[in-house]
Design a protein around this motif. Sequence first.
Motif, PDB file in Angstrom:
ATOM      1  N   GLU A 142       0.859  -1.204   0.035  1.00 51.36           N
ATOM      2  CA  GLU A 142      -0.040   0.018  -0.041  1.00 51.36           C
ATOM      3  C   GLU A 142       0.827   1.293  -0.065  1.00 51.36           C
ATOM      4  O   GLU A 142       0.476   2.364  -0.613  1.00 51.36           O
ATOM      5  N   GLU A 143       1.935   1.327   0.613  1.00 51.86           N
ATOM      6  CA  GLU A 143       2.911   2.166   0.813  1.00 51.86           C
ATOM      7  C   GLU A 143       3.593   2.753  -0.704  1.00 51.86           C
ATOM      8  O   GLU A 143       3.965   3.961  -0.828  1.00 51.86           O
ATOM      9  N   VAL A 144       3.763   1.681  -1.322  1.00 54.50           N
ATOM     10  CA  VAL A 144       4.522   1.874  -2.507  1.00 54.50           C
ATOM     11  C   VAL A 144       3.640   1.878  -3.711  1.00 54.50           C
ATOM     12  O   VAL A 144       4.068   1.914  -5.068  1.00 54.50           O
ATOM     13  N   LYS A 145       2.485   1.448  -3.784  1.00 55.07           N
ATOM     14  CA  LYS A 145       1.507   1.148  -4.782  1.00 55.07           C
ATOM     15  C   LYS A 145       1.458   2.288  -5.989  1.00 55.07           C
ATOM     16  O   LYS A 145       1.635   2.079  -7.034  1.00 55.07           O
ATOM     17  N   ASP A 146       1.132   3.347  -5.487  1.00 57.67           N
ATOM     18  CA  ASP A 146       1.076   4.484  -6.443  1.00 57.67           C
ATOM     19  C   ASP A 146       2.292   4.705  -7.053  1.00 57.67           C
ATOM     20  O   ASP A 146       2.572   5.024  -8.288  1.00 57.67           O
ATOM     21  N   GLU A 147       3.574   4.808  -6.417  1.00 57.21           N
ATOM     22  CA  GLU A 147       4.901   4.947  -6.794  1.00 57.21           C
ATOM     23  C   GLU A 147       5.111   3.918  -7.834  1.00 57.21           C
ATOM     24  O   GLU A 147       5.674   4.225  -8.917  1.00 57.21           O
ATOM     25  N   LEU A 148       4.805   2.596  -7.742  1.00 55.48           N
ATOM     26  CA  LEU A 148       5.091   1.406  -8.474  1.00 55.48           C
ATOM     27  C   LEU A 148       4.101   1.596  -9.750  1.00 55.48           C
ATOM     28  O   LEU A 148       4.676   1.459 -10.782  1.00 55.48           O
ATOM     29  N   ARG A 149       2.984   2.147  -9.734  1.00 55.93           N
ATOM     30  CA  ARG A 149       1.919   2.155 -10.684  1.00 55.93           C
ATOM     31  C   ARG A 149       2.509   3.251 -11.564  1.00 55.93           C
ATOM     32  O   ARG A 149       2.572   3.134 -12.973  1.00 55.93           O
ATOM     33  N   ARG A 150       3.256   4.502 -11.153  1.00 54.57           N
ATOM     34  CA  ARG A 150       3.742   5.463 -11.737  1.00 54.57           C
ATOM     35  C   ARG A 150       5.059   4.971 -12.679  1.00 54.57           C
ATOM     36  O   ARG A 150       5.129   5.472 -13.924  1.00 54.57           O
ATOM     37  N   GLU A 151       5.736   4.018 -11.974  1.00 55.37           N
ATOM     38  CA  GLU A 151       6.940   3.640 -12.496  1.00 55.37           C
ATOM     39  C   GLU A 151       6.450   2.711 -13.650  1.00 55.37           C
ATOM     40  O   GLU A 151       7.226   2.743 -14.763  1.00 55.37           O
ATOM     41  N   MET A 152       5.639   1.837 -13.487  1.00 55.93           N
ATOM     42  CA  MET A 152       5.402   0.845 -14.476  1.00 55.93           C
ATOM     43  C   MET A 152       4.692   1.608 -15.803  1.00 55.93           C
ATOM     44  O   MET A 152       5.028   1.147 -16.845  1.00 55.93           O
ATOM     45  N   ALA A 153       3.860   2.642 -15.686  1.00 56.07           N
ATOM     46  CA  ALA A 153       3.318   3.158 -16.596  1.00 56.07           C
ATOM     47  C   ALA A 153       4.183   4.213 -17.289  1.00 56.07           C
ATOM     48  O   ALA A 153       4.435   4.297 -18.474  1.00 56.07           O
ATOM     49  N   PHE A 154       5.209   4.649 -16.683  1.00 62.91           N
ATOM     50  CA  PHE A 154       6.121   5.440 -17.009  1.00 62.91           C
ATOM     51  C   PHE A 154       7.283   4.797 -18.163  1.00 62.91           C
ATOM     52  O   PHE A 154       7.647   5.180 -19.186  1.00 62.91           O
ATOM     53  N   ALA A 155       7.291   3.286 -17.939  1.00 65.02           N
ATOM     54  CA  ALA A 155       8.063   2.577 -18.669  1.00 65.02           C
ATOM     55  C   ALA A 155       7.437   2.359 -20.087  1.00 65.02           C
ATOM     56  O   ALA A 155       8.207   2.208 -20.970  1.00 65.02           O
ATOM     57  N   GLN A 156       5.999   2.451 -20.040  1.00 66.79           N
ATOM     58  CA  GLN A 156       5.281   2.246 -21.318  1.00 66.79           C
ATOM     59  C   GLN A 156       5.127   3.655 -22.001  1.00 66.79           C
ATOM     60  O   GLN A 156       4.458   4.023 -23.115  1.00 66.79           O
TER      61      GLN A 156
END
Length: 300
Positions: A261-275
């Motif tokens: 839950e702490e990293v979910k938004d950060e991870l979502r941004r990172e994965m999206a940013f890779a695309q």
Amino acid sequence: MTNVKGLWAFIGALVLLLLAVTWAWYQASGKLQPAAIVGDKTISNDEYVTALKQKFGKQVLNDMINREVVFQEAKRSGITVDPKQLEQELSQIRDSYGSRTDSEFEAALIKQAGTTVEALKQEISYQILLQTLATKDMTIKDEELINVYNSRSDRYTRPMQVRLGQIVVASQKEAEQVLADLKNGADFQTIAKARSIDADTAVNGGDVGWVSIKDNRLPDEAKPIVEKLEKDKYSEAIKIQDQYVIYQLRERREASQRTFEEVKDELRREMAFAQVESLDVVLERLRKSVGVQISGQMPH
């Protein structure tokens, strides 16, 4: 922005902004003083600014425009930076500098990157907002996020960290004398300043700063001993190569794991940013949305 690539990206951007500030300062200072005098040759402010403009002007101006475009578009879209995320990013960079006191961190930033903590926060905010704007229309399912989180669990684990003091001496005899003085009530920091031969830490009362138990800066011989030290206690003398080191444990941070839950938004941004398409394309689209007019050029 939590990786080394991101760190160097922000340092490069800050160098450009530093050039811009220098340029603006010389413009504001007028022609009262030359930029430099070399022998019998005077280099004027105008010559200096012209050279800066020719060499870096376009890059600096584009960098300044991009930042303004991102901040304006984020404001218009109601996008803000989460203070917790900002502090998390700042904390990781602080740790990479050895993370001693706030004043030492600020001094290291000024010396190594020519910037301040406040300017660094502004740069981190810019990077976060740019990523958010570039990915705001993308959707990544929680199932994908959880799978990636589980595959990278080590990345979100912070090992135990300790803030250490140290006294370094050249012989076992000196180490035994230091230990005797400490047992008789002498102050650790005072002895470190007066007798430690490690110039980098002696001046600060032996302060090593925060280090991870797994950190290469902590010698292997010291790790098992330091790990068991209690707060404010000191070790016996440890022979490290041809020196003897006495450590004091000043503070401890236990190992911790950032939750999904702490990293979910950060991870979502990172994965999206890779695309995302190239950042140049993203920034050009944002420029058109906000509207940019450069002197001598058509609006775009």
